[in-house]
Design a protein around this motif. Structure first.
Motif, mmCIF file in Angstrom:
data_model
loop_
_atom_site.group_PDB
_atom_site.id
_atom_site.type_symbol
_atom_site.label_atom_id
_atom_site.label_comp_id
_atom_site.label_asym_id
_atom_site.label_seq_id
_atom_site.Cartn_x
_atom_site.Cartn_y
_atom_site.Cartn_z
ATOM 1 N N PRO A 246 0.801 -1.230 0.000
ATOM 2 C CA PRO A 246 0.000 0.000 0.000
ATOM 3 C C PRO A 246 0.835 1.282 0.000
ATOM 4 C CG PRO A 246 -0.887 -1.586 1.570
ATOM 5 C CD PRO A 246 0.440 -2.130 1.121
ATOM 6 N N SER A 247 2.033 1.237 0.548
ATOM 7 C CA SER A 247 2.843 2.454 0.648
ATOM 8 C C SER A 247 3.646 2.739 -0.619
ATOM 9 C CB SER A 247 3.807 2.342 1.836
ATOM 10 O OG SER A 247 4.758 1.315 1.608
ATOM 11 N N ARG A 248 3.437 1.947 -1.678
ATOM 12 C CA ARG A 248 4.267 2.112 -2.877
ATOM 13 C C ARG A 248 4.078 3.475 -3.541
ATOM 14 N NH1 ARG A 248 -0.152 -0.856 -3.960
ATOM 15 N NH2 ARG A 248 -1.257 -0.741 -5.970
ATOM 16 N N PHE A 249 2.862 4.003 -3.521
ATOM 17 C CA PHE A 249 2.625 5.298 -4.164
ATOM 18 C C PHE A 249 3.380 6.414 -3.445
ATOM 19 C CE2 PHE A 249 -1.435 2.882 -4.743
ATOM 20 C CZ PHE A 249 -1.261 2.600 -6.089
ATOM 21 N N ALA A 250 3.319 6.380 -2.120
ATOM 22 C CA ALA A 250 4.034 7.389 -1.336
ATOM 23 C C ALA A 250 5.538 7.274 -1.559
ATOM 24 C CB ALA A 250 3.696 7.244 0.146
ATOM 25 N N LEU A 251 6.033 6.040 -1.635
ATOM 26 C CA LEU A 251 7.460 5.826 -1.864
ATOM 27 C C LEU A 251 7.877 6.379 -3.223
ATOM 28 C CD1 LEU A 251 10.203 4.455 -1.105
ATOM 29 C CD2 LEU A 251 9.344 2.418 -2.294
ATOM 30 N N LEU A 252 7.111 6.070 -4.257
ATOM 31 C CA LEU A 252 7.447 6.540 -5.602
ATOM 32 C C LEU A 252 7.388 8.063 -5.685
ATOM 33 C CD1 LEU A 252 5.553 3.871 -7.736
ATOM 34 C CD2 LEU A 252 8.024 4.171 -7.570
ATOM 35 N N TYR A 253 6.382 8.644 -5.050
ATOM 36 C CA TYR A 253 6.270 10.107 -5.074
ATOM 37 C C TYR A 253 7.455 10.735 -4.345
ATOM 38 C CZ TYR A 253 4.527 14.803 -4.362
ATOM 39 O OH TYR A 253 4.403 16.170 -4.357
ATOM 40 N N ARG A 254 7.809 10.152 -3.212
ATOM 41 C CA ARG A 254 8.918 10.691 -2.428
ATOM 42 C C ARG A 254 10.237 10.619 -3.216
ATOM 43 N NH1 ARG A 254 7.686 8.145 1.758
ATOM 44 N NH2 ARG A 254 9.111 6.360 1.638
ATOM 45 N N ILE A 255 10.466 9.506 -3.890
ATOM 46 C CA ILE A 255 11.685 9.370 -4.675
ATOM 47 C C ILE A 255 11.669 10.325 -5.866
ATOM 48 C CG2 ILE A 255 13.017 7.799 -6.150
ATOM 49 C CD1 ILE A 255 12.212 5.523 -4.289
ATOM 50 N N LEU A 256 10.519 10.441 -6.515
ATOM 51 C CA LEU A 256 10.399 11.381 -7.638
ATOM 52 C C LEU A 256 10.712 12.797 -7.183
ATOM 53 C CD1 LEU A 256 9.551 12.096 -10.534
ATOM 54 C CD2 LEU A 256 7.188 12.239 -9.706
#
Length: 204
Positions: free
Chosen positions: A49-59
């Motif tokens: 579930p946290s994948r979207f937050a992780l991707l946004y944070r890395i972006l």
């Protein structure tokens, strides 16, 4: 920058429910490495579930830290690569373990398979089966969606249940007989077998 950590990310109907990018001016082009984009396509299919937050944070961080993906000790990057590896392994297992059962006859004949992926890989993986079984009409059923190929077009549909899948076909007994006759217990390597086919796949 404080808004970045207060965005809630979720998924609905296999689509990302996402906020806009509040920290980046509207209309600004984001230039990031192709490597990130390609790896992100895998990570976003993970079930975490946290994948979207992780991707946004890395972006967000890549716009300020261009070499971020090379920092192997960074916690975000460690997690990023872990999710990617898990998703790609799931794709590999689906390609290895999907088994089609023949149903119908003549023009109505088609092949149906049941598979239980860990992640949302069906749509990403379906073109592989189109290329491999182009001349067959087939359907792959999973709890996360269905893929149907009629010989001309590929359609992705809603989730299915195992009850929707057909039972064993006529070749099941043939395979059982074959393996009974060739099986050699002295050559069995249990750890190697379980590494390639974990117990969670045994029931299917």
């Amino acid at each position: 920058e404080g808004l970045r950590d207060r965005i809630w990310w979720g998924a609905a109907s296999n689509a990302t429910a996402a906020a806009s990018l509040p920290d980046i001016p509207p209309g600004k082009t984001l230039n990031v490495q192709r490597e990130f984009v390609e790896r992100a396509e895998a990570v976003i299919c993970h079930s975490e579930p946290s994948r979207f937050a992780l991707l946004y944070r890395i972006l967000f961080r890549l716009t300020r830290e261009p070499e971020l993906l090379k920092i192997a000790s960074d916690p975000d990057i460690i997690r990023f690569y872990e999710l990617e590896k898990s998703e790609r392994r799931d794709i590999h297992k689906m390609r290895a373990f999907v088994r089609f059962v023949e149903i119908g006859e003549a023009e109505e004949k088609r092949y149906v398979a049941w598979f239980e992926p860990d992640h949302f890989i069906l749509e990403r993986n379906a073109p592989f089966f189109v290329r491999r079984f182009t001349g067959m009409r087939w359907t792959i059923l999973t709890p996360k969606g269905t893929a149907d190929w009629d010989g001309e077009s590929l359609r992705i549909g809603p989730p299915a249940s195992k009850a929707d899948a057909p039972g064993a076909d006529a070749t099941e007994e043939l395979w059982r007989t074959y393996f009974t006759n060739i099986f050699n217990p002295a050559r069995l390597k249990v750890k190697a077998m379980q590494a390639e086919m974990p117990k969670k796949y045994w029931k299917n």
